[in-house]
Scaffold this motif. Structure first.
Motif, mmCIF file in Angstrom:
data_model
loop_
_atom_site.group_PDB
_atom_site.id
_atom_site.type_symbol
_atom_site.label_atom_id
_atom_site.label_comp_id
_atom_site.label_asym_id
_atom_site.label_seq_id
_atom_site.Cartn_x
_atom_site.Cartn_y
_atom_site.Cartn_z
ATOM 1 N N VAL A 54 0.821 -1.213 0.000
ATOM 2 C CA VAL A 54 0.000 0.000 0.000
ATOM 3 C C VAL A 54 0.853 1.260 0.000
ATOM 4 C CG1 VAL A 54 -1.694 1.339 1.309
ATOM 5 C CG2 VAL A 54 -1.961 -1.133 1.099
ATOM 6 N N CYS A 55 1.846 1.311 0.891
ATOM 7 C CA CYS A 55 2.606 2.552 1.080
ATOM 8 C C CYS A 55 3.765 2.701 0.100
ATOM 9 C CB CYS A 55 3.137 2.629 2.518
ATOM 10 S SG CYS A 55 1.832 2.519 3.765
ATOM 11 N N GLU A 57 6.038 2.427 -3.373
ATOM 12 C CA GLU A 57 5.807 2.460 -4.818
ATOM 13 C C GLU A 57 5.976 1.061 -5.409
ATOM 14 O OE1 GLU A 57 8.315 5.330 -6.655
ATOM 15 O OE2 GLU A 57 7.707 6.949 -5.328
ATOM 16 N N ASP A 58 7.005 0.353 -4.923
ATOM 17 C CA ASP A 58 7.249 -1.026 -5.327
ATOM 18 C C ASP A 58 8.080 -1.707 -4.250
ATOM 19 O OD1 ASP A 58 10.142 -0.608 -5.903
ATOM 20 O OD2 ASP A 58 9.384 0.573 -7.569
ATOM 21 N N CYS A 63 8.882 3.644 1.493
ATOM 22 C CA CYS A 63 7.720 4.514 1.295
ATOM 23 C C CYS A 63 8.104 5.993 1.347
ATOM 24 C CB CYS A 63 6.634 4.207 2.325
ATOM 25 S SG CYS A 63 6.946 4.876 3.965
ATOM 26 N N ILE A 123 -8.425 2.772 -0.390
ATOM 27 C CA ILE A 123 -7.118 2.206 -0.709
ATOM 28 C C ILE A 123 -7.264 1.084 -1.739
ATOM 29 C CG2 ILE A 123 -5.181 0.870 0.227
ATOM 30 C CD1 ILE A 123 -5.538 2.381 2.837
ATOM 31 N N ASP A 126 -7.775 2.610 -5.102
ATOM 32 C CA ASP A 126 -6.567 3.285 -5.588
ATOM 33 C C ASP A 126 -5.486 2.291 -6.009
ATOM 34 O OD1 ASP A 126 -4.802 5.588 -6.004
ATOM 35 O OD2 ASP A 126 -3.759 4.878 -4.218
ATOM 36 N N LYS A 127 -5.307 1.241 -5.212
ATOM 37 C CA LYS A 127 -4.234 0.271 -5.467
ATOM 38 C C LYS A 127 -4.690 -0.926 -6.306
ATOM 39 C CE LYS A 127 -1.026 2.370 -3.108
ATOM 40 N NZ LYS A 127 0.248 2.807 -3.720
ATOM 41 N N LYS A 128 -6.009 -0.963 -6.605
ATOM 42 C CA LYS A 128 -6.577 -2.080 -7.380
ATOM 43 C C LYS A 128 -6.315 -3.418 -6.688
ATOM 44 C CE LYS A 128 -6.397 0.218 -11.892
ATOM 45 N NZ LYS A 128 -6.124 1.554 -11.354
ATOM 46 N N LYS A 392 -0.691 -10.686 -8.872
ATOM 47 C CA LYS A 392 -1.189 -9.641 -7.978
ATOM 48 C C LYS A 392 -2.143 -10.277 -6.976
ATOM 49 C CE LYS A 392 -0.837 -5.907 -11.365
ATOM 50 N NZ LYS A 392 -1.585 -4.841 -12.087
#
Length: 397
Positions: A54-55, A57-58, A63, A123, A126-128, A392
């Motif tokens: 979540v926090c 980028e990868d 974060c 969340i 946003d993050k799918k 995913k």
């Protein structure tokens, strides 16, 4: 790449993790080494799934809450936007910051209520990701008392100073390995005694085991018994990884590192009767999987396939990515699983099949009924077992 960055990378690629294995057994809270840009160089203890998925980028970058606080020579303990306590300590060499030791990423008893204020649906959109997965990752975040966070900060600080020492030694190209080991051993012993005195609730048995193994490894180093030294470090890492009975996901890369140590130890035992080959592409290694999923399958291949065969055999592990799925293959050219073992997998009351069934259930619980474990071949030419997971967490069919 300049000399400083190259030397730091080489230091990370060496047995840096093994050097602190006994010390790290004092805590199972997140602890990582990052460079001055915020890229993750080494995970001593992994971050919570929530922070990673979540926090961050990868998987390879810390974060933004951390990145905004990266200031040369400056350490910090701060609370992130979601209420987690975080630690940031610089690794300084000659008054220059070359990286940071970061960690904690836990709630305190006073801030734990903030996990219930997180907008899961926002969340997830946003993050799918599946809302259920987000909720599960939030619930898995540890709540740690303040005194234990203080102890963890001392661990981070001590490791940061020792990395600085190692780096100084490497950058100057000096041969002080024996002196460094002696100094480091002395410092670790004093710090461990101090920490144990401050918190008697720390787990003693695993720590004692890892510390003893590492002490034996150091003796082997002085006596130039390099195979023995490597075996002991591998065993120490293997035991510590196996003791991580948390419910978090680990990277496939970490799982493979653990399996490679297991097979290295077995190779010393079986000698020419065991060969192995691990081939996992870099773009697959960062994907995540429940811990201790693959090793039991490799162990079964060794016990039922390779061990009974007079000339031994080969175990091959590789992975393929197809659309939204990853398939991990564990193959051997042994004798195949005995008939009674194959039958037991279909009989819930038979204990021989418990390991396979529990592994399959864990995978289905995380990723859905379309994923899991399958024995796709087992005969006198060998066995092939596959583990299927999504690329995913929300890739459920």
């Amino acid at each position: 790449m300049n000399k400083t960055n190259k030397t730091l990378k080489n230091l990370v690629n060496s047995n840096l993790y093994s050097r602190y294995s006994g010390f790290l057994s004092l805590s199972n809270i997140s602890l990582q080494l990052i460079d001055t840009n915020g890229d993750i160089l080494l995970e001593f203890n992994p971050s919570p799934d929530f922070c990673k998925l979540v926090c961050q980028e990868d998987d390879k970058r810390i974060c933004s809450d951390y990145i905004s606080r990266l200031k040369s020579g400056k350490g910090d303990r701060f609370t992130c936007r979601y209420g987690l306590t975080n630690i940031l300590l610089p690794v300084d060499v000659n008054k220059q910051t070359i990286g940071y030791v970061v960690g904690a990423q836990v709630y305190s008893p006073d801030s734990e209520y903030q996990k219930y204020l997180i907008d899961i649906m926002a969340i997830a959109k946003d993050k799918k990701l599946e809302p259920e997965f987000i909720a599960k990752s939030i619930a898995a975040i540890k709540t740690i008392e303040a005194n234990k966070v203080d102890i963890h900060e001392q661990l981070c600080n001590h490791i940061a100073k020792n990395i600085s020492y190692d780096f100084s030694e490497s950058i100057n190209n000096t041969d002080k390995a024996i002196a460094r080991l002696s100094i480091e051993k002395e410092m670790l012993e004093k710090k461990i005694l101090d920490l144990e005195a401050k918190n008697m609730s720390l787990v003693v048995n695993p720590h004692f085991l890892f510390n003893t193994l590492n002490s034996i490894a150091r003796i082997a180093y002085f006596e130039k018994s390099h195979t023995t030294e490597e075996l002991i470090y591998c065993l120490s890492d293997l035991l510590r990884y196996n003791l991580k009975q948390d419910d978090e996901l680990h990277t496939i890369g970490n799982e493979m590192d653990n399996i490679e140590k297991y097979l290295y130890i077995q190779k010393v035992r079986f000698k020419n009767r065991l060969e192995y080959d691990i081939n996992i592409a870099d773009d697959i290694k960062h994907h995540r999987i429940p811990n201790m999923i693959i090793q039991p399958i490799v162990e079964n291949a060794l016990i039922h396939g390779i061990s009974p065969k007079r000339d031994g055999g080969r175990i091959k592990i590789y992975a393929e990515k197809y659309k939204n799925d990853i398939n991990i293959f564990v193959m051997d050219n042994g004798n195949g699983f005995p008939k009674e073992v194959l039958q037991s997998l279909q009989q819930p009351e038979n204990k021989l099949g418990i390991g396979f069934r529990s592994t399959d259930k864990r995978l289905k619980r995380y990723f859905g009924d379309c994923y899991g474990l399958k024995i796709i071949k087992s005969d006198y030419s060998g066995s092939t077992v596959t583990i299927s997971i999504p690329t995913k967490p929300n890739a459920r069919r």
